[in-house]
Motif scaffolding. Structure first.
Motif, PDB file in Angstrom:
ATOM      1  N   ALA A   1       1.001  -1.296  -0.167  1.00 40.74           N
ATOM      2  CA  ALA A   1      -0.111  -0.002  -0.092  1.00 40.74           C
ATOM      3  C   ALA A   1       0.796   1.295  -0.243  1.00 40.74           C
ATOM      4  O   ALA A   1       1.012   2.339  -0.611  1.00 40.74           O
ATOM      5  N   TRP A   2       1.800   1.364   0.485  1.00 39.82           N
ATOM      6  CA  TRP A   2       2.289   2.443   0.929  1.00 39.82           C
ATOM      7  C   TRP A   2       3.169   2.236  -0.581  1.00 39.82           C
ATOM      8  O   TRP A   2       3.758   3.646  -0.881  1.00 39.82           O
ATOM      9  N   LYS A   3       3.920   1.567  -0.917  1.00 45.61           N
ATOM     10  CA  LYS A   3       5.150   1.756  -2.110  1.00 45.61           C
ATOM     11  C   LYS A   3       3.439   2.383  -2.709  1.00 45.61           C
ATOM     12  O   LYS A   3       4.440   2.868  -3.776  1.00 45.61           O
ATOM     13  N   ILE A   4       2.378   1.827  -3.168  1.00 47.08           N
ATOM     14  CA  ILE A   4       1.143   2.382  -4.214  1.00 47.08           C
ATOM     15  C   ILE A   4       1.782   4.166  -3.753  1.00 47.08           C
ATOM     16  O   ILE A   4       1.592   4.895  -5.049  1.00 47.08           O
ATOM     17  N   ASP A   5       1.787   4.737  -2.297  1.00 51.34           N
ATOM     18  CA  ASP A   5       1.842   5.694  -2.652  1.00 51.34           C
ATOM     19  C   ASP A   5       2.782   6.707  -2.689  1.00 51.34           C
ATOM     20  O   ASP A   5       2.621   7.478  -3.310  1.00 51.34           O
ATOM     21  N   TRP A   6       4.294   5.835  -2.848  1.00 51.78           N
ATOM     22  CA  TRP A   6       5.357   6.674  -2.990  1.00 51.78           C
ATOM     23  C   TRP A   6       5.260   7.000  -4.513  1.00 51.78           C
ATOM     24  O   TRP A   6       5.617   7.856  -4.950  1.00 51.78           O
ATOM     25  N   ASP A   7       4.625   5.279  -5.807  1.00 53.36           N
ATOM     26  CA  ASP A   7       4.756   5.644  -7.254  1.00 53.36           C
ATOM     27  C   ASP A   7       3.778   6.684  -7.018  1.00 53.36           C
ATOM     28  O   ASP A   7       4.150   7.492  -8.175  1.00 53.36           O
ATOM     29  N   THR A   8       2.598   6.552  -6.673  1.00 57.52           N
ATOM     30  CA  THR A   8       1.750   8.163  -6.735  1.00 57.52           C
ATOM     31  C   THR A   8       2.201   9.024  -6.394  1.00 57.52           C
ATOM     32  O   THR A   8       2.611  10.330  -7.810  1.00 57.52           O
ATOM     33  N   PHE A   9       3.173   9.301  -6.015  1.00 61.92           N
ATOM     34  CA  PHE A   9       3.069  10.098  -5.126  1.00 61.92           C
ATOM     35  C   PHE A   9       5.022  11.443  -6.196  1.00 61.92           C
ATOM     36  O   PHE A   9       4.492  12.468  -6.776  1.00 61.92           O
ATOM     37  N   LYS A  10       5.644   9.992  -6.693  1.00 54.70           N
ATOM     38  CA  LYS A  10       6.562  10.348  -7.441  1.00 54.70           C
ATOM     39  C   LYS A  10       6.337  11.056  -9.377  1.00 54.70           C
ATOM     40  O   LYS A  10       7.032  11.797  -9.136  1.00 54.70           O
ATOM     41  N   LYS A  11       4.967  10.153  -9.252  1.00 55.83           N
ATOM     42  CA  LYS A  11       4.292  10.170 -10.626  1.00 55.83           C
ATOM     43  C   LYS A  11       3.560  12.007 -10.556  1.00 55.83           C
ATOM     44  O   LYS A  11       4.242  13.249 -11.531  1.00 55.83           O
ATOM     45  N   ASN A  12       2.749  12.087  -9.841  1.00 52.68           N
ATOM     46  CA  ASN A  12       2.581  13.779  -9.534  1.00 52.68           C
ATOM     47  C   ASN A  12       3.756  14.223  -9.220  1.00 52.68           C
ATOM     48  O   ASN A  12       3.620  15.595  -9.577  1.00 52.68           O
ATOM     49  N   GLN A  13       4.693  14.120  -8.622  1.00 52.81           N
ATOM     50  CA  GLN A  13       6.117  14.950  -8.108  1.00 52.81           C
ATOM     51  C   GLN A  13       6.550  15.390  -9.820  1.00 52.81           C
ATOM     52  O   GLN A  13       7.102  16.452 -10.171  1.00 52.81           O
TER      53      GLN A  13
END
Ligand code: HEC
Length: 160
Positions: free
Chosen positions: A145-157
């Motif tokens: 779940a956190w890896k998904i958050d992290w990936d989403t964060f990076k993409k938006n970044q």
């Protein structure tokens, strides 16, 4: 059919597919603001601070291998500090205590000091640090779940 015509058709087809793909990207399910699943309104701010202040060394992505890393990934650090029965206060205090003034006699990661050298002390405002350590406690950084958050964060970044 002549070769020239086939080529033209192919080009048109590829262009259409390409534009279609682009269209999908924009109407597709990629939210402008990251939807961090683990709730808590401070979460995104805290993740930003964590990213800016810690993750350049404590990179959670395991690609790239050991040689290119500057410190253990952040979930490893969390693992060394987290216990089932630890309170949030104990957990955050113990990480703060180290980060504010890293030293060998406080370490829970002697092997990491051997591999990477002692963490340098950083100048970070207290309230930012508190957001960061609360975030590290609240989120299981080794979970899918956190890896998904992290990936989403990076993409938006990248897009912003
Ligand atoms: C310049 C690189 C760098 C940055 C930036 C950095 N660290 Fe570290 N950190 C290290 C290294 C190297 C280690 C492993 C050696 C050690 O434990 O001192 C480490 C270890 C740690 C440990 C384990 C300490 C122990 O030995 O028990 C904690 C906790 C930690 N970091 C928290 C953080 C937090 C929180 C941030 C962001 C506020 C952060 N670090 C930013 C390099 C960094």
């Amino acid at each position: 059919m002549k070769a020239g015509k086939t080529n033209l058709l192919l080009t048109v087809l590829m262009t259409t597919l390409f534009l279609f793909g682009f269209g999908l990207k924009y109407i597709g399910p990629s939210p402008k603001t990251p939807e961090i699943s683990s709730g808590k309104s401070d979460n995104l701010k805290a993740l930003k601070l964590l990213d800016q202040n810690c993750l350049s060394c404590h990179n959670p992505d395991m690609t790239g291998g050991h040689a290119s890393r500057l410190a253990p990934p952040i979930f490893k650090v969390r693992e060394h500090y987290y216990r089932e029965d630890i309170t949030k206060e104990e957990f955050t205090a113990s990480i703060l205590n180290f980060v504010k003034n890293p030293s060998e006699d406080k370490t829970k990661m002697r092997g990491a000091i051997r591999n990477f050298g002692l963490m340098p002390s950083l100048v970070i405002p207290q309230e930012d640090l508190e957001l960061i350590v609360n975030y590290i406690y609240d989120n299981d950084l080794s979970s899918e779940a956190w890896k998904i958050d992290w990936d989403t964060f990076k993409k938006n970044q990248i897009r912003n």
